[in-house]
Design a protein around this motif. Structure first.
Motif, PDB file in Angstrom:
ATOM      1  N   LEU A   1      -7.651 -29.636   7.689  1.00  0.00           N
ATOM      2  CA  LEU A   1      -7.385 -28.207   7.465  1.00  0.00           C
ATOM      3  C   LEU A   1      -5.989 -27.933   6.903  1.00  0.00           C
ATOM      4  O   LEU A   1      -4.994 -28.522   7.349  1.00  0.00           O
ATOM      5  N   ILE A   2      -5.969 -27.006   5.933  1.00  0.00           N
ATOM      6  CA  ILE A   2      -4.696 -26.435   5.469  1.00  0.00           C
ATOM      7  C   ILE A   2      -4.809 -24.933   5.698  1.00  0.00           C
ATOM      8  O   ILE A   2      -5.742 -24.296   5.188  1.00  0.00           O
ATOM      9  N   VAL A   3      -3.903 -24.352   6.469  1.00  0.00           N
ATOM     10  CA  VAL A   3      -3.895 -22.893   6.617  1.00  0.00           C
ATOM     11  C   VAL A   3      -3.031 -22.327   5.492  1.00  0.00           C
ATOM     12  O   VAL A   3      -1.858 -22.679   5.352  1.00  0.00           O
ATOM     13  N   ASP A   4      -3.649 -21.472   4.666  1.00  0.00           N
ATOM     14  CA  ASP A   4      -2.954 -20.900   3.513  1.00  0.00           C
ATOM     15  C   ASP A   4      -2.319 -19.573   3.913  1.00  0.00           C
ATOM     16  O   ASP A   4      -2.995 -18.555   4.051  1.00  0.00           O
ATOM     17  N   GLY A   5      -1.009 -19.590   4.097  1.00  0.00           N
ATOM     18  CA  GLY A   5      -0.294 -18.362   4.475  1.00  0.00           C
ATOM     19  C   GLY A   5       0.511 -17.804   3.320  1.00  0.00           C
ATOM     20  O   GLY A   5       1.472 -17.060   3.540  1.00  0.00           O
ATOM     21  N   GLY A   6       0.160 -18.186   2.094  1.00  0.00           N
ATOM     22  CA  GLY A   6       0.898 -17.682   0.926  1.00  0.00           C
ATOM     23  C   GLY A   6       2.158 -18.493   0.675  1.00  0.00           C
ATOM     24  O   GLY A   6       2.409 -19.506   1.327  1.00  0.00           O
ATOM     25  N   ALA A   7       2.945 -18.025  -0.296  1.00  0.00           N
ATOM     26  CA  ALA A   7       4.161 -18.756  -0.681  1.00  0.00           C
ATOM     27  C   ALA A   7       5.190 -18.717   0.453  1.00  0.00           C
ATOM     28  O   ALA A   7       5.329 -17.704   1.138  1.00  0.00           O
ATOM     29  N   SER A   8       5.895 -19.824   0.651  1.00  0.00           N
ATOM     30  CA  SER A   8       6.927 -19.871   1.701  1.00  0.00           C
ATOM     31  C   SER A   8       8.061 -18.901   1.353  1.00  0.00           C
ATOM     32  O   SER A   8       8.562 -18.906   0.229  1.00  0.00           O
ATOM     33  N   ARG A   9       8.450 -18.089   2.333  1.00  0.00           N
ATOM     34  CA  ARG A   9       9.431 -17.008   2.093  1.00  0.00           C
ATOM     35  C   ARG A   9      10.823 -17.509   1.705  1.00  0.00           C
ATOM     36  O   ARG A   9      11.519 -16.870   0.938  1.00  0.00           O
ATOM     37  N   GLU A  10      11.250 -18.640   2.273  1.00  0.00           N
ATOM     38  CA  GLU A  10      12.578 -19.177   1.936  1.00  0.00           C
ATOM     39  C   GLU A  10      12.465 -20.210   0.819  1.00  0.00           C
ATOM     40  O   GLU A  10      13.275 -20.229  -0.098  1.00  0.00           O
ATOM     41  N   GLY A  11      11.484 -21.098   0.932  1.00  0.00           N
ATOM     42  CA  GLY A  11      11.234 -22.064  -0.148  1.00  0.00           C
ATOM     43  C   GLY A  11      12.060 -23.334  -0.077  1.00  0.00           C
ATOM     44  O   GLY A  11      11.902 -24.236  -0.891  1.00  0.00           O
ATOM     45  N   ILE A  12      12.982 -23.429   0.865  1.00  0.00           N
ATOM     46  CA  ILE A  12      13.837 -24.614   1.037  1.00  0.00           C
ATOM     47  C   ILE A  12      13.809 -24.979   2.522  1.00  0.00           C
ATOM     48  O   ILE A  12      13.712 -24.090   3.376  1.00  0.00           O
ATOM     49  N   GLU A  13      13.922 -26.256   2.824  1.00  0.00           N
ATOM     50  CA  GLU A  13      13.859 -26.710   4.219  1.00  0.00           C
ATOM     51  C   GLU A  13      14.956 -26.090   5.086  1.00  0.00           C
ATOM     52  O   GLU A  13      15.958 -25.581   4.580  1.00  0.00           O
TER      53      GLU A  13
ATOM     54  N   GLU B   1     -10.385 -28.500   4.345  1.00  0.00           N
ATOM     55  CA  GLU B   1     -10.693 -27.076   4.182  1.00  0.00           C
ATOM     56  C   GLU B   1      -9.396 -26.289   4.023  1.00  0.00           C
ATOM     57  O   GLU B   1      -8.400 -26.567   4.694  1.00  0.00           O
ATOM     58  N   ILE B   2      -9.422 -25.311   3.103  1.00  0.00           N
ATOM     59  CA  ILE B   2      -8.273 -24.398   3.006  1.00  0.00           C
ATOM     60  C   ILE B   2      -8.702 -23.072   3.614  1.00  0.00           C
ATOM     61  O   ILE B   2      -9.653 -22.439   3.153  1.00  0.00           O
ATOM     62  N   LEU B   3      -8.027 -22.682   4.680  1.00  0.00           N
ATOM     63  CA  LEU B   3      -8.365 -21.436   5.377  1.00  0.00           C
ATOM     64  C   LEU B   3      -7.305 -20.392   5.018  1.00  0.00           C
ATOM     65  O   LEU B   3      -6.128 -20.546   5.368  1.00  0.00           O
ATOM     66  N   VAL B   4      -7.726 -19.372   4.292  1.00  0.00           N
ATOM     67  CA  VAL B   4      -6.756 -18.352   3.869  1.00  0.00           C
ATOM     68  C   VAL B   4      -6.474 -17.408   5.041  1.00  0.00           C
ATOM     69  O   VAL B   4      -7.385 -16.808   5.606  1.00  0.00           O
ATOM     70  N   ALA B   5      -5.202 -17.311   5.404  1.00  0.00           N
ATOM     71  CA  ALA B   5      -4.798 -16.439   6.511  1.00  0.00           C
ATOM     72  C   ALA B   5      -4.206 -15.163   5.923  1.00  0.00           C
ATOM     73  O   ALA B   5      -3.151 -15.200   5.302  1.00  0.00           O
ATOM     74  N   ASP B   6      -4.920 -14.061   6.059  1.00  0.00           N
ATOM     75  CA  ASP B   6      -4.394 -12.812   5.503  1.00  0.00           C
ATOM     76  C   ASP B   6      -3.908 -11.900   6.630  1.00  0.00           C
ATOM     77  O   ASP B   6      -3.873 -12.289   7.800  1.00  0.00           O
ATOM     78  N   LEU B   7      -3.578 -10.687   6.249  1.00  0.00           N
ATOM     79  CA  LEU B   7      -3.013  -9.722   7.191  1.00  0.00           C
ATOM     80  C   LEU B   7      -3.916  -9.483   8.396  1.00  0.00           C
ATOM     81  O   LEU B   7      -3.454  -9.219   9.501  1.00  0.00           O
ATOM     82  N   TYR B   8      -5.235  -9.580   8.176  1.00  0.00           N
ATOM     83  CA  TYR B   8      -6.182  -9.228   9.226  1.00  0.00           C
ATOM     84  C   TYR B   8      -6.619 -10.415  10.079  1.00  0.00           C
ATOM     85  O   TYR B   8      -6.902 -10.268  11.259  1.00  0.00           O
ATOM     86  N   ASN B   9      -6.695 -11.624   9.465  1.00  0.00           N
ATOM     87  CA  ASN B   9      -7.277 -12.744  10.224  1.00  0.00           C
ATOM     88  C   ASN B   9      -6.274 -13.826  10.590  1.00  0.00           C
ATOM     89  O   ASN B   9      -6.667 -14.905  11.008  1.00  0.00           O
ATOM     90  N   TRP B  10      -4.958 -13.570  10.415  1.00  0.00           N
ATOM     91  CA  TRP B  10      -4.013 -14.671  10.600  1.00  0.00           C
ATOM     92  C   TRP B  10      -4.011 -15.217  12.030  1.00  0.00           C
ATOM     93  O   TRP B  10      -3.804 -16.400  12.236  1.00  0.00           O
ATOM     94  N   LYS B  11      -4.312 -14.348  13.000  1.00  0.00           N
ATOM     95  CA  LYS B  11      -4.350 -14.852  14.382  1.00  0.00           C
ATOM     96  C   LYS B  11      -5.546 -15.778  14.573  1.00  0.00           C
ATOM     97  O   LYS B  11      -5.465 -16.780  15.271  1.00  0.00           O
ATOM     98  N   ASP B  12      -6.686 -15.428  13.932  1.00  0.00           N
ATOM     99  CA  ASP B  12      -7.865 -16.305  14.013  1.00  0.00           C
ATOM    100  C   ASP B  12      -7.568 -17.664  13.375  1.00  0.00           C
ATOM    101  O   ASP B  12      -8.018 -18.705  13.864  1.00  0.00           O
ATOM    102  N   ALA B  13      -6.814 -17.618  12.268  1.00  0.00           N
ATOM    103  CA  ALA B  13      -6.458 -18.885  11.596  1.00  0.00           C
ATOM    104  C   ALA B  13      -5.632 -19.750  12.543  1.00  0.00           C
ATOM    105  O   ALA B  13      -5.832 -20.970  12.630  1.00  0.00           O
ATOM    106  N   SER B  14      -4.728 -19.125  13.302  1.00  0.00           N
ATOM    107  CA  SER B  14      -3.925 -19.867  14.287  1.00  0.00           C
ATOM    108  C   SER B  14      -4.812 -20.471  15.367  1.00  0.00           C
ATOM    109  O   SER B  14      -4.598 -21.610  15.800  1.00  0.00           O
TER     110      SER B  14
END
Ligand code: AMP
Ligand code: MG
Length: 360
Positions: A184-196, A17-30
């Motif tokens: 489960l994959i929590v979808d938090g959008g694109a990674s802000r740094e993008g590098i390890e 399942e891909i669970l999209v975590a947005d501004l409003y539900n990100w705590k629920d996704a956690s």
């Protein structure tokens, strides 16, 4: 907790399942992710570096499963992620001598993309550390990951891709790599740094008034320039010629070939080294595009520009693995990468390009 033997058969038919975590539900996704983690499952979570494949450090079977799902060799240890600085004492044993420098590093760089290699607490599983007496630990900046670490952590989490392949910086990239293998994959959008993350092993200052020493094990999103402000950077000891043991001790997992697309990628110092063959399709991987050294010198079948015009390395890093994935899916015969300036996060990008390249 599902037993490992049953898990093996379950995973082949597992719905991811891909669970999209947005501004409003990100705590629920956690909270959702935390419930699975506490139940001994492995889930993919966003982070500011790249997406991670996480398990509780207390769930031995889940830790084993990370290696199985990734196809990762057991000699490549995992990074432990914590939710707050005080959790450091759950994983690392920090001597009085080391304490001032660890405090300085955590105050300066955490939360953020800096991993510290520290003496481990004896309770920490050998599965995490590959049997080393040190543990790699970081306090991430990404709110979703940090919150999940607070509820269900500490969490061991390598990048959420099959071993050796391109790191995932989006939920869709994780899905392509691990669909059917995790719940489960929590979808938090694109990674802000993008590098390890950058990985260092800190040592106390050699004498009063001298700077502490950081052994740089992996360049990453925290730059050498930033680290130099508070410490002296040293290279790891060169590996002994005859054994894989030395790889394990000095820079485990830092293999010459890594982060690689399926399409062969070549990194040349100059365009003249590129000898195109008739009828073959070539894609260009470039930081600046039109201002670059290679641009317009060949009729490229595809061009992927990381930061058009200005060639800003910080912007390039965010798009780096995403762009490599895009080119990898174009059916090219080869990807040709332009070398980049190694200042700031450019050092980490060049490190990844060298490891991805078949000719370096
Ligand atoms: P990643 O696969 O991006 O999560 O990165 C994990 C990397 O952290 C490994 O490949 C090692 O290079 C490094 N690492 C983890 N634990 C240790 C350790 N105890 N000592 C040195 N490096 C470590
Ligand atoms: Mg990785």
């Amino acid at each position: 907790m599902i037993k490992w033997t049953t898990l093996r058969t379950v995973i082949l038919t597992m719905e991811t399942e891909i669970l999209v975590a947005d501004l409003y539900n990100w705590k629920d996704a956690s909270v959702t992710a935390s419930a699975l983690l506490k139940d001994g499952q492995v889930v993919a979570l966003p982070s500011e570096t790249v997406y991670g494949l996480a398990a509780s450090i207390y769930e031995e079977e889940a830790l084993d499963y990370i290696f199985e799902a990734k196809g990762r060799p057991s000699y490549d240890p995992l990074i432990v992620h914590i939710g707050e600085v005080s959790d450091l004492s759950k994983v690392a044993e920090i001597s009085d001598e080391l304490k001032p420098i660890v405090n300085l590093l955590t105050e300066t760089f955490w939360p953020g993309p800096l991993t510290l290699v520290l003496p481990k607490k004896k309770e920490i599983s050998n599965t995490i550390t590959s049997g080393l007496d040190t543990v790699a630990v970081r306090l991430p900046e990404n709110e979703i990951l940090r919150e999940t670490c607070k509820i269900a952590g500490p969490l061991a989490a390598p990048s959420a891709n099959r071993f050796g392949s391109i790191s995932p910086t989006s939920a869709s990239a994780v899905f392509k790599e691990l669909n059917g293998l995790i719940p489960l994959i929590v979808d938090g959008g694109a990674s802000r740094e993008g590098i390890e993350s950058t990985i260092i092993k800190p040592s106390p200052a050699p004498a009063e008034g001298k700077k502490p020493i950081f052994t740089l094990l992996r360049p990453g999103a925290t730059t050498r320039e930033e680290l130099r402000k508070i410490g002296k950077i040293e290279k790891p000891k060169p590996p002994k010629k005859d054994s894989t043991e030395s790889i394990k001790v000095d820079a485990p997992g830092m293999l010459d070939s890594h982060y690689a697309p399926k399409t062969p990628l070549y990194l040349f110092n100059s365009f003249e080294e590129f000898k195109p063959e008739e009828g073959k399709k070539y894609g260009l991987f470039t930081l600046k595009g039109e201002d670059g050294m290679y641009f317009k010198k060949h009729a490229w079948d595809e061009v992927m520009t990381l930061s058009p015009g200005n060639g800003k390395t910080k912007e390039g890093a965010v798009r780096f693995f995403w762009a490599m994935r895009q080119l990898d899916e174009k059916g090219l015969d080869a990807i040709i990468a332009e070398p980049m300036n190694t200042a700031n996060i450019g050092e980490a990008m060049m490190d990844r390009l060298r490891r991805a390249a078949v000719n370096c």
